[in-house]
Design an enzyme around this catalytic site. Sequence first.
Site, mmCIF file in Angstrom:
data_model
loop_
_atom_site.group_PDB
_atom_site.id
_atom_site.type_symbol
_atom_site.label_atom_id
_atom_site.label_comp_id
_atom_site.label_asym_id
_atom_site.label_seq_id
_atom_site.Cartn_x
_atom_site.Cartn_y
_atom_site.Cartn_z
ATOM 1 N N GLU A 76 17.069 93.289 -13.166
ATOM 2 C CA GLU A 76 17.006 93.793 -14.562
ATOM 3 C C GLU A 76 16.307 95.148 -14.643
ATOM 4 O OE1 GLU A 76 19.445 91.814 -16.152
ATOM 5 O OE2 GLU A 76 18.545 93.465 -17.247
HETATM 6 C C1 LIG Z 1 18.373 87.605 -6.611
HETATM 7 C C2 LIG Z 1 19.024 88.751 -7.304
HETATM 8 C C3 LIG Z 1 19.795 88.509 -8.435
HETATM 9 C C4 LIG Z 1 20.448 89.576 -9.064
HETATM 10 N N1 LIG Z 1 21.273 89.323 -10.137
HETATM 11 C C5 LIG Z 1 22.071 90.330 -10.607
HETATM 12 C C6 LIG Z 1 23.095 90.052 -11.568
HETATM 13 O O1 LIG Z 1 23.250 88.921 -12.042
HETATM 14 N N2 LIG Z 1 23.911 91.067 -11.954
HETATM 15 C C7 LIG Z 1 23.784 92.344 -11.457
HETATM 16 O O2 LIG Z 1 24.558 93.211 -11.847
HETATM 17 N N3 LIG Z 1 22.809 92.646 -10.560
HETATM 18 C C8 LIG Z 1 21.964 91.673 -10.119
HETATM 19 N N4 LIG Z 1 20.988 91.945 -9.180
HETATM 20 C C9 LIG Z 1 20.847 93.321 -8.701
HETATM 21 C C10 LIG Z 1 19.560 93.991 -9.179
HETATM 22 O O3 LIG Z 1 19.631 94.270 -10.548
HETATM 23 C C11 LIG Z 1 19.341 95.227 -8.287
HETATM 24 O O4 LIG Z 1 18.933 94.753 -7.021
HETATM 25 C C12 LIG Z 1 18.309 96.163 -8.877
HETATM 26 O O5 LIG Z 1 18.822 96.795 -10.022
HETATM 27 C C13 LIG Z 1 17.884 97.248 -7.874
HETATM 28 O O6 LIG Z 1 18.991 97.877 -7.286
HETATM 29 P P1 LIG Z 1 19.063 98.011 -5.682
HETATM 30 O O7 LIG Z 1 18.832 96.653 -5.123
HETATM 31 O O8 LIG Z 1 20.296 98.704 -5.324
HETATM 32 O O9 LIG Z 1 17.804 98.872 -5.312
HETATM 33 P P2 LIG Z 1 17.752 100.478 -5.285
HETATM 34 O O10 LIG Z 1 18.328 101.006 -6.539
HETATM 35 O O11 LIG Z 1 18.294 100.957 -3.994
HETATM 36 O O12 LIG Z 1 16.187 100.729 -5.332
HETATM 37 C C14 LIG Z 1 15.347 100.706 -4.178
HETATM 38 C C15 LIG Z 1 13.967 101.255 -4.573
HETATM 39 O O13 LIG Z 1 14.091 102.602 -5.032
HETATM 40 C C16 LIG Z 1 13.587 102.728 -6.345
HETATM 41 N N5 LIG Z 1 14.422 103.686 -7.080
HETATM 42 C C17 LIG Z 1 15.772 103.695 -7.166
HETATM 43 N N6 LIG Z 1 16.164 104.709 -7.954
HETATM 44 C C18 LIG Z 1 15.061 105.333 -8.391
HETATM 45 C C19 LIG Z 1 14.787 106.438 -9.254
HETATM 46 N N7 LIG Z 1 15.773 107.111 -9.865
HETATM 47 N N8 LIG Z 1 13.509 106.796 -9.447
HETATM 48 C C20 LIG Z 1 12.504 106.132 -8.865
HETATM 49 N N9 LIG Z 1 12.679 105.072 -8.064
HETATM 50 C C21 LIG Z 1 13.942 104.682 -7.825
HETATM 51 C C22 LIG Z 1 13.623 101.335 -6.936
HETATM 52 O O14 LIG Z 1 12.663 101.170 -7.973
HETATM 53 C C23 LIG Z 1 13.322 100.469 -5.726
HETATM 54 O O15 LIG Z 1 11.938 100.402 -5.530
HETATM 55 C C24 LIG Z 1 20.282 90.902 -8.570
HETATM 56 C C25 LIG Z 1 19.470 91.138 -7.450
HETATM 57 C C26 LIG Z 1 18.868 90.084 -6.814
HETATM 58 C C27 LIG Z 1 18.043 90.379 -5.577
#
Ligand SMILES: Cc1cc2nc3c(=O)[nH]c(=O)nc-3n(C[C@H](O)[C@H](O)[C@H](O)COP(=O)(O)OP(=O)(O)OC[C@H]3O[C@@H](n4cnc5c(N)ncnc54)[C@H](O)[C@@H]3O)c2cc1C
Length: 572
Positions: free
Chosen positions: A430
Site C-alpha cells: 500500500e
Molecule cells: C505480501 C505482499 C502483498 C502485496 N499485495 C499487493 C496487491 O494485492 N496488489 C498490488 O498491486 N500489489 C501488492 N503488493 C505489492 C506492493 O504494493 C509493492 O511491493 C510495494 O508497492 C513496493 O514496490 P516494490 O516491491 O516494487 O518495491 P520498490 O518500488 O522497488 O521499492 C524498493 C525500495 O525503494 C524505495 N523507493 C522506491 N521508489 C522510491 C522513490 N521514488 N523515492 C524514495 N524511495 C523509493 C521504497 O520505499 C523501498 O524502500 C504486495 C506486496 C507484498 C510483499
Amino acid sequence: MPYRSPVADYEYIFENVVPLTQVSGTDKFAEADADTVSAVLTEAGRMCDDIMAPVQRNGDLTPAYLENGKVRTSPGFAEAYKAIAEGGWVSSSANPEFGGMGLPLTVTHAVNEMMAGACLSLQLNPLMTQGQVEALEAHASDALKAIYLPKLVSGEWCGTMNLTEPQAGSDVGALASKAEPNGDGTYSVTGQKIYISWADNDFTENVVHLVLARLPDGGPGTKGISLFLVPRHIPDADGAPGVANSLKVVSLEHKMGLHGSPTAVMQFDGATGWLVGDEHDGMKCMFTMMNNARLGVGAQGIGAAEGAYQHALAYAMDRKQGRSPIENGSGAIVDHADVRRMLTSMKADIFASRAIAADCALSIDMGHATGEKDWRARAAFLTPIAKAFGTDVGIDVANMGIQVHGGMGFIEETGAAQYARDVRVTAIYEGTNGIQSMDLVARKLMDGGDAAYKLVDDIESFAEGIKGDHPELAEPVWQASETLREATEWMVSQGALNERFAGAVPFLRGFARVLGAHYHLKAAVAEATDGPRTKLARFYIKRLLPEHAGLFTHAMAGAADLYALSEEDLAS
Ligand SMILES: Cc1cc2nc3c(=O)[nH]c(=O)nc-3n(C[C@H](O)[C@H](O)[C@H](O)COP(=O)(O)OP(=O)(O)OC[C@H]3O[C@@H](n4cnc5c(N)ncnc54)[C@H](O)[C@@H]3O)c2cc1C
C-alpha cells in the site's frame, strides 16, 4: 490468554479522545449513537475473539497453496470467512442500497483493527473488498454497480487490486499491462501482475479483480492508465458466475509471513474487462481504493500490535525468572523493570497509534458528511501518518513481544514470532512507509502547511488550556507542539523537494509522536483521577515523547549528508 478485542479501549476513545458525537451529530450518520456503536463493536469483537482468532495459527502452520491452478486456503479460513460475511463485516460502511450497513468508517475501521488483531492474513481479504466496494460506489457505472456491489458487500464474491508488475512497484506509472476495446463496451485486458493478495480462494463464488492497464492511446506515466473490472467468472444474465474469464493464478509467492494470505502472480490473457471511471483516469479511481486501504493497512499494524501485546503480557505474567525486585511481586518476569518498560511502551504506543488512526477515520467521515474542506484536508494529512505510524508500531511491538518471550520468542511454537513475520509487510505494501512520508512532506504540505498547522494549533491550544490543572503532563506536550511547528515551518520553506524527502521519515514519526502525546493527554484529562489512563499518559509523555526532538533534528538536516558518501564509499 486468548485474544480479546479492544472494545473497551475504542469505547473510551470514542467517548473522550476522538469524540464520535461529532459524527453522530451529522444527518448522514445520525444513527451511530454511542449505544448502537457499542453494540456493533461488541458483536464484531465476539466474532473476532471466538471465530477468527482460533484460526490465526492455521494460516501460519498450514499456508494457502496452489493445486491444479486453484488456490486452497488454510484450515478453518472458509468457515471464519463465512462468519465475517454473515455478520455483515466485509463492508459495513457500504451503502444500504447495496446491502451495506451504512456505518461510519470510524466504526468499520475499529472493526477492521479488531479483525486484524484476531487473524491478519484472513482479514486482508475483506479489507481488499472494502476498498473495491468504495471505488465502485464512487466511479463505476450504474450497470456495474447493480451486478457487482450486492455480491461484494454480502461477501459472496470478493475483490482484489492489481497494480504491481515486475518493473512497476512504487512507480505504478511504469506498468505495461494493456487493454484493447472490443467494440461492444468491453475491453480485452492482457498483462502480468505480481504480488496480488487474495487473487483467488476456495470459499467465494467469484473473485473480482480491479486491474490497472493502458489503452492503446494512453500516454506514458500515470496519466495514461485506466482501471478495469475483470471478474474470474463473467456473470451470466441472472448475475450468477458464468463462463471462466481468460486469467489465471500462475504461482503463489513463498513469503516471510502472512502465509494464510495467498499472494499471487496473475496472468491476464485478453481477459474481458469493463472500464471503471473514465478512460485514462484509472489512477484517480484507484486512489479511492488506495486511500481506504492505507488507513486499513494502518489498522492492520495496530491490530497486530494488540495481538502481540496480549500474547507477550500473558507470557510475562506466567514465566518465572530471578528474584522479584518489588514487594508483593508475583515472581513472574512481569515484575522486572525492563520487562515493565517493554510492556508499558507497547501499550502506550498502541493507544497513540489507535487514536491517530481513529481521528483519521473520523475526519474522513466528517469530510463526507459535511463536505467541509478542512475535514477533508485533515483526513488527507492524517492518512499517511496513520498508515506509516500504525504499521511501524505493529512491527516495533511485535518485535518487543519476541524480546519479552526471551528464547521462547525465537521458537515458533509460542506464536510470538508469527506476529512479527506477518506484520512486517504492512510497512511495505500500500505504498512503502518511505513513500507515505514523502507524500506527507510534499503533496500534503502543498497547501502551505495549512492542514498541518491546524493540527499543531489543536495540540497547542488543548495543552495550553489545561496547563494550570495538569502542568506535569501538559507542559511537555505544549513544548513539543512548538518544536513540531518549527519543523513543519522548515519543511514548508524548502523549495527543493529532495531536501524535504531526506527528512520525510523522521518528520512523519516525530509528528506522530507529538500527536500521540496529545491524545494521551486527552485520555488522562477525561479520567479525572490518577488512574491507569493518566499513568499510561505520564509514561508516554515522559519516556516516549522526548524522541520527537531527535527526530526533528534529523528531519531538518537536509539532503547533503545523505549524498556525501559516494556509491563507492558505501561499497567500501
Ligand atoms: C505480501 C505482499 C502483498 C502485496 N499485495 C499487493 C496487491 O494485492 N496488489 C498490488 O498491486 N500489489 C501488492 N503488493 C505489492 C506492493 O504494493 C509493492 O511491493 C510495494 O508497492 C513496493 O514496490 P516494490 O516491491 O516494487 O518495491 P520498490 O518500488 O522497488 O521499492 C524498493 C525500495 O525503494 C524505495 N523507493 C522506491 N521508489 C522510491 C522513490 N521514488 N523515492 C524514495 N524511495 C523509493 C521504497 O520505499 C523501498 O524502500 C504486495 C506486496 C507484498 C510483499
